[in-house]
Design an enzyme around this catalytic site. Structure first.
Site, PDB file in Angstrom:
ATOM      1  N   ASP A  11       0.858  -1.188   0.000  1.00 60.46           N
ATOM      2  CA  ASP A  11       0.000   0.000   0.000  1.00 60.46           C
ATOM      3  C   ASP A  11       0.891   1.235   0.000  1.00 60.46           C
ATOM      4  O   ASP A  11       1.806   1.347   0.818  1.00 60.46           O
ATOM      5  CB  ASP A  11      -0.893   0.032   1.250  1.00 60.46           C
ATOM      6  CG  ASP A  11      -2.020  -0.989   1.142  1.00 60.46           C
ATOM      7  OD1 ASP A  11      -2.279  -1.477   0.032  1.00 60.46           O
ATOM      8  OD2 ASP A  11      -2.634  -1.293   2.182  1.00 60.46           O
ATOM      9  N   ASP A 130     -13.928  -5.280  -4.793  1.00 63.21           N
ATOM     10  CA  ASP A 130     -14.056  -5.352  -3.332  1.00 63.21           C
ATOM     11  C   ASP A 130     -15.468  -5.842  -3.045  1.00 63.21           C
ATOM     12  O   ASP A 130     -16.444  -5.163  -3.387  1.00 63.21           O
ATOM     13  CB  ASP A 130     -13.855  -3.965  -2.702  1.00 63.21           C
ATOM     14  CG  ASP A 130     -12.408  -3.496  -2.791  1.00 63.21           C
ATOM     15  OD1 ASP A 130     -11.528  -4.321  -3.119  1.00 63.21           O
ATOM     16  OD2 ASP A 130     -12.143  -2.300  -2.539  1.00 63.21           O
TER      17      ASP A 130
END
Lengths: 252, 206
Positions: A11, A130
């Site tokens: 990330d 997601d």
């Protein structure tokens, strides 16, 4: 035989690698290039960089990172997060990303998948989904980093993105993400069996057995994990040795 | 000097850097003017077949690549760069290739997932200079949905299994090509780059 892939995910926030501690607090985990070199040395099968930068003025940093990474490692990598249009894809590909991953942009404008595939080839276009369980036993697609429910059915959306020209699906279970309880195997299996393109399982890995289950029970082509690798709890080599001992075909 | 053809899609810096890593000079070119002076040529692969042929034509590369091959100097095709050497492809309808080698490019029709993405093994069919130091069973990085079917089996230097056995590398006279990406295949991929650098250097000194 095609090896099952093991993919560490980094990330990136404002040009730095971050680790979530207790799933909220972001702790600096160093330079993206240094991390990329580490995983290149370890022989990771691919690396994924996800730009989680919230402010748009710092977004351009990801292009510089992609360029630095491409110039320094010989491992394929994907960049995702914040891609809005074909121009963003072009910049990332030109910078050296092998694949680009889209989520919100693909939901808002599915044609972007077709456009991207036509220019850069389907193999370049990854759609990130997601998904979260709903109370009817299905899975809904969320966008904007999990903040917005689209009420789209995840399996139908997966089939649609394949049809539009996506080359791969990166599937994250929001229910499992950060829990370290393992992938949502029902979700992973449902999507893997619904499409003919590879599916990368994501969300929930806490131990090596979870990675194994992603392949055996989830039917995934690749498994993604973040925290178990970043905290150096488990090395890529350990994972590979373990998977091999369980008769999973992995790169040597 | 090894020249790497840029037809406007991906970043070819890592191919260049890989040659530099072994002390070979390399440059990325988007115009064909200086190709005849190159010691070796790399035709990399990005994007779709027809679209790439259009770019090669528009940039004036097509005939120049063919004359380069006829001059006997070494050419390395990578991924789509291998496929473009053949006569035609099924990709997005029927498309004409460079036609330097006889054969056709077709899409995987198998129960396996397509694109074929990831690390797969090669089986060496004939040992060649490009494969020096590389063993059968080695893993290389692939990412493609189409594969070439050469008319002459003798040009096949490696095959790979993915639902069926397909041609993953070829060698014919001064023409070398891999369906996998040596520049994305970590240490073992760099060995291919090094070998091609040597092939070019040997050819120049002869």
């Amino acid at each position: 035989m095609l090896a099952k892939r093991i993919i560490p995910c980094l990330d990136i926030n404002q040009g730095r690698v971050v680790k979530g501690v207790n799933f909220v607090n972001l702790v600096d985990a160093g330079d993206p290039l240094e991390n990329a070199k580490f995983y290149d040395e370890e022989g990771a099968d691919e690396i994924i960089f996800l730009d989680i930068t919230a402010t748009s003025d710092k977004r351009d940093m990801i292009f510089d990172i992609a360029k630095q990474v491409a110039d320094n490692i010989y491992t394929p990598f994907t960049v995702g997060g914040g891609i809005r249009n074909v121009e963003d894809m072009r910049r990332l590909v030109k910078a050296g990303a092998d694949k680009v991953s889209m989520n919100s942009a693909a939901v808002k404008n599915p044609e972007i998948i077709r456009q991207g595939a036509r220019i850069f080839g389907t193999q370049c276009i990854v759609v990130a989904i997601d998904a979260k369980r709903n109370d009817k036993g299905g899975f809904n697609v969320f966008i904007k980093g999990g903040r917005e429910n689209t009420y789209k059915d995840a399996i139908e959306w997966a089939k649609q993105v394949e049809e539009l020209g996506a080359g791969e699906i990166m599937l994250t279970s929001m229910d499992r993400d950060g829990t370290r309880q393992g992938y949502d195997l029902e979700l992973t299996k449902s999507i893997s069996e619904a499409v003919h393109i590879p599916v990368i399982a994501s969300g929930g890995v806490g131990e090596m057995q979870h990675l194994l289950e992603g392949f055996t029970l989830g039917k995934a082509s690749a498994v993604l994990a973040a925290s178990i690798f970043h905290f150096r709890e488990i090395s890529i080599k350990q994972v590979r040795d373990y998977l091999r001992s369980q008769n999973i075909s992995v790169k040597n | 000097m090894i020249q790497i053809i840029d037809y406007g899609r991906g970043n070819l810096n890592n191919v260049k850097k890989a040659f530099n890593h072994f002390g070979y000079q390399a440059e990325i070119i988007d115009k064909p003017n200086s190709i005849k002076d190159a010691s070796g040529l790399v035709l990399p692969g990005v994007g779709a077949f027809g679209d790439s042929m259009t770019c090669l034509n528009d940039q004036g590369f097509t005939d120049v690549i063919k004359s380069f091959v006829q001059s006997g100097k070494p050419l390395l095709g990578i991924c789509l760069g291998l496929q473009l050497l053949f006569e035609s492809s099924d990709e997005f309808g029927s498309q004409k290739g460079l036609g330097i080698l006889k054969g056709h490019v077709t899409r995987f029709k198998t129960d396996e997932k397509v694109p074929h993405i990831g690390w797969n093994q090669i089986e060496i069919k004939k040992s060649t200079h490009l494969l020096d130091g590389i063993l059968s069973g080695s893993y290389f990085y692939f990412v493609h949905s189409y594969y070439a079917i050469p008319e002459e089996e003798s040009i096949i230097s490696t095959t790979t299994d993915y639902g069926l056995s397909f041609t993953s590398a070829i060698e014919y006279k001064n023409i070398f090509a891999t369906q996998f990406h040596p520049e994305k295949s970590q240490r073992i991929g760099l060995q291919i780059i090094k070998n091609f650098g040597e092939i070019c250097a040997n050819h120049s000194s002869n």
